[in-house]
Design a protein around this motif. Structure first.
Motif, PDB file in Angstrom:
ATOM      1  N   GLU A  33       0.823  -1.210   0.000  1.00  0.00           N
ATOM      2  CA  GLU A  33       0.000   0.000   0.000  1.00  0.00           C
ATOM      3  C   GLU A  33       0.861   1.266   0.000  1.00  0.00           C
ATOM      4  N   GLY A  34       2.156   1.127   0.229  1.00  0.00           N
ATOM      5  CA  GLY A  34       3.036   2.284   0.332  1.00  0.00           C
ATOM      6  C   GLY A  34       4.016   2.387  -0.819  1.00  0.00           C
ATOM      7  N   ARG A  35       5.084   3.075  -0.553  1.00  0.00           N
ATOM      8  CA  ARG A  35       6.134   3.283  -1.546  1.00  0.00           C
ATOM      9  C   ARG A  35       7.489   3.088  -0.881  1.00  0.00           C
ATOM     10  N   GLU A  36       8.472   2.806  -1.695  1.00  0.00           N
ATOM     11  CA  GLU A  36       9.854   2.804  -1.249  1.00  0.00           C
ATOM     12  C   GLU A  36      10.578   3.846  -2.086  1.00  0.00           C
ATOM     13  N   ALA A  37      11.358   4.684  -1.435  1.00  0.00           N
ATOM     14  CA  ALA A  37      12.127   5.721  -2.114  1.00  0.00           C
ATOM     15  C   ALA A  37      13.604   5.433  -1.931  1.00  0.00           C
ATOM     16  N   VAL A  38      14.336   5.456  -3.031  1.00  0.00           N
ATOM     17  CA  VAL A  38      15.790   5.328  -2.990  1.00  0.00           C
ATOM     18  C   VAL A  38      16.347   6.654  -3.489  1.00  0.00           C
ATOM     19  N   LEU A  39      17.071   7.341  -2.622  1.00  0.00           N
ATOM     20  CA  LEU A  39      17.635   8.650  -2.935  1.00  0.00           C
ATOM     21  C   LEU A  39      19.129   8.511  -3.120  1.00  0.00           C
ATOM     22  N   GLU A  40      19.625   8.980  -4.264  1.00  0.00           N
ATOM     23  CA  GLU A  40      21.059   8.911  -4.579  1.00  0.00           C
ATOM     24  C   GLU A  40      21.568  10.298  -4.937  1.00  0.00           C
ATOM     25  N   ALA A  41      22.686  10.681  -4.362  1.00  0.00           N
ATOM     26  CA  ALA A  41      23.332  11.949  -4.691  1.00  0.00           C
ATOM     27  C   ALA A  41      24.236  11.747  -5.914  1.00  0.00           C
ATOM     28  N   HIS A  42      24.239  12.750  -6.792  1.00  0.00           N
ATOM     29  CA  HIS A  42      25.087  12.699  -7.987  1.00  0.00           C
ATOM     30  C   HIS A  42      25.946  13.951  -8.119  1.00  0.00           C
ATOM     31  N   SER A  43      26.038  14.732  -7.044  1.00  0.00           N
ATOM     32  CA  SER A  43      26.861  15.938  -7.044  1.00  0.00           C
ATOM     33  C   SER A  43      27.146  16.312  -5.591  1.00  0.00           C
ATOM     34  N   ALA A  44      28.029  17.276  -5.425  1.00  0.00           N
ATOM     35  CA  ALA A  44      28.328  17.761  -4.071  1.00  0.00           C
ATOM     36  C   ALA A  44      27.068  18.392  -3.447  1.00  0.00           C
ATOM     37  N   HIS A  45      26.294  19.125  -4.247  1.00  0.00           N
ATOM     38  CA  HIS A  45      25.054  19.712  -3.732  1.00  0.00           C
ATOM     39  C   HIS A  45      24.081  18.607  -3.315  1.00  0.00           C
ATOM     40  N   GLY A  46      23.995  17.558  -4.110  1.00  0.00           N
ATOM     41  CA  GLY A  46      23.129  16.439  -3.769  1.00  0.00           C
ATOM     42  C   GLY A  46      23.564  15.740  -2.495  1.00  0.00           C
ATOM     43  N   GLU A  47      24.867  15.559  -2.324  1.00  0.00           N
ATOM     44  CA  GLU A  47      25.389  14.929  -1.103  1.00  0.00           C
ATOM     45  C   GLU A  47      25.076  15.779   0.119  1.00  0.00           C
ATOM     46  N   ALA A  48      25.257  17.094  -0.005  1.00  0.00           N
ATOM     47  CA  ALA A  48      24.963  17.993   1.119  1.00  0.00           C
ATOM     48  C   ALA A  48      23.470  17.970   1.444  1.00  0.00           C
ATOM     49  N   ALA A  49      22.618  17.929   0.415  1.00  0.00           N
ATOM     50  CA  ALA A  49      21.169  17.881   0.643  1.00  0.00           C
ATOM     51  C   ALA A  49      20.774  16.586   1.341  1.00  0.00           C
ATOM     52  N   LEU A  50      21.358  15.465   0.934  1.00  0.00           N
ATOM     53  CA  LEU A  50      21.051  14.194   1.602  1.00  0.00           C
ATOM     54  C   LEU A  50      21.518  14.204   3.054  1.00  0.00           C
ATOM     55  N   ALA A  51      22.664  14.819   3.320  1.00  0.00           N
ATOM     56  CA  ALA A  51      23.151  14.912   4.699  1.00  0.00           C
ATOM     57  C   ALA A  51      22.195  15.753   5.544  1.00  0.00           C
ATOM     58  N   ARG A  52      21.724  16.874   4.990  1.00  0.00           N
ATOM     59  CA  ARG A  52      20.754  17.708   5.718  1.00  0.00           C
ATOM     60  C   ARG A  52      19.450  16.939   5.934  1.00  0.00           C
ATOM     61  N   LEU A  53      19.027  16.211   4.916  1.00  0.00           N
ATOM     62  CA  LEU A  53      17.791  15.429   5.014  1.00  0.00           C
ATOM     63  C   LEU A  53      17.902  14.360   6.099  1.00  0.00           C
ATOM     64  N   ALA A  54      19.003  13.645   6.121  1.00  0.00           N
ATOM     65  CA  ALA A  54      19.199  12.574   7.105  1.00  0.00           C
ATOM     66  C   ALA A  54      19.223  13.116   8.528  1.00  0.00           C
ATOM     67  N   ALA A  55      19.609  14.383   8.693  1.00  0.00           N
ATOM     68  CA  ALA A  55      19.696  14.985  10.026  1.00  0.00           C
ATOM     69  C   ALA A  55      18.364  15.558  10.516  1.00  0.00           C
TER      70      ALA A  55
END
Length: 168
Positions: free
Chosen positions: A128-150
């Motif tokens: 009934e739900g979804r699974e999301a896989v988030l991958e960074a492909h740049s330094a900005h993406g890596e920083a955004a994922l780090a902020r998201l995880a926090a």
């Protein structure tokens, strides 16, 4: 980062957190089959910048621009794109600049013309739900994922998906 999204509220909540983590700029590829929740996630991102109206996929117009809280957000849906060069005719180079946030559904249709993503998010229907896989492909993406995880709110709306959990 792999997350389990149990319902639509989780998808929208993740989108809101993602919008804050991206800080109003970047390119996000939204990948998944029809009905996987790409537009729902985009709605959450737009809510992070104050949009409270309806959000529909711009399937026929290819792009829907938003000017929100001093930020430019472009929601692309390339599902009906006949040729990647069509993006040139709608001013794609200007719209996909580094000073705006671009949410791009069906990026495979623009392959060869689209600039690379900062983040790639793949959404899969799981029960009934979804699974999301988030991958960074740049330094900005890596920083955004780090902020998201926090962000504590992410754990309120989502739970980490265990390897092997989900679709067979």
């Amino acid at each position: 980062m792999r997350l389990r999204l149990d319902d639509e509220a989780c998808q929208v909540g993740l989108g809101e957190c993602l919008g804050r983590a991206l800080q109003g700029r970047g390119r996000v590829y939204l990948v998944g089959e029809l009905g996987a929740g790409k537009t729902t996630l985009a709605r959450g991102v737009l809510r992070a910048y104050g949009h409270r109206g309806a959000v529909k996929s711009p399937t026929y117009t290819l792009v829907e621009p938003y000017e929100l809280d001093g930020k430019r957000v472009y929601h692309f849906d390339l599902y009906r794109l006949g040729d990647p060069e069509e993006l040139e005719f709608i001013g794609g180079r200007d719209l996909l600049g580094d000073d705006a946030l671009s949410l791009i559904e069906w990026p495979v249709r623009g392959e060869g013309w689209l600039p690379g993503p900062d983040l790639r998010i793949e959404l899969d229907v799981v029960g009934e739900g979804r699974e999301a896989v988030l991958e960074a492909h740049s330094a900005h993406g890596e920083a955004a994922l780090a902020r998201l995880a926090a962000m504590p709110a992410v754990t309120e709306w989502c739970r980490a998906a265990k390897p092997g959990e989900g679709a067979p």
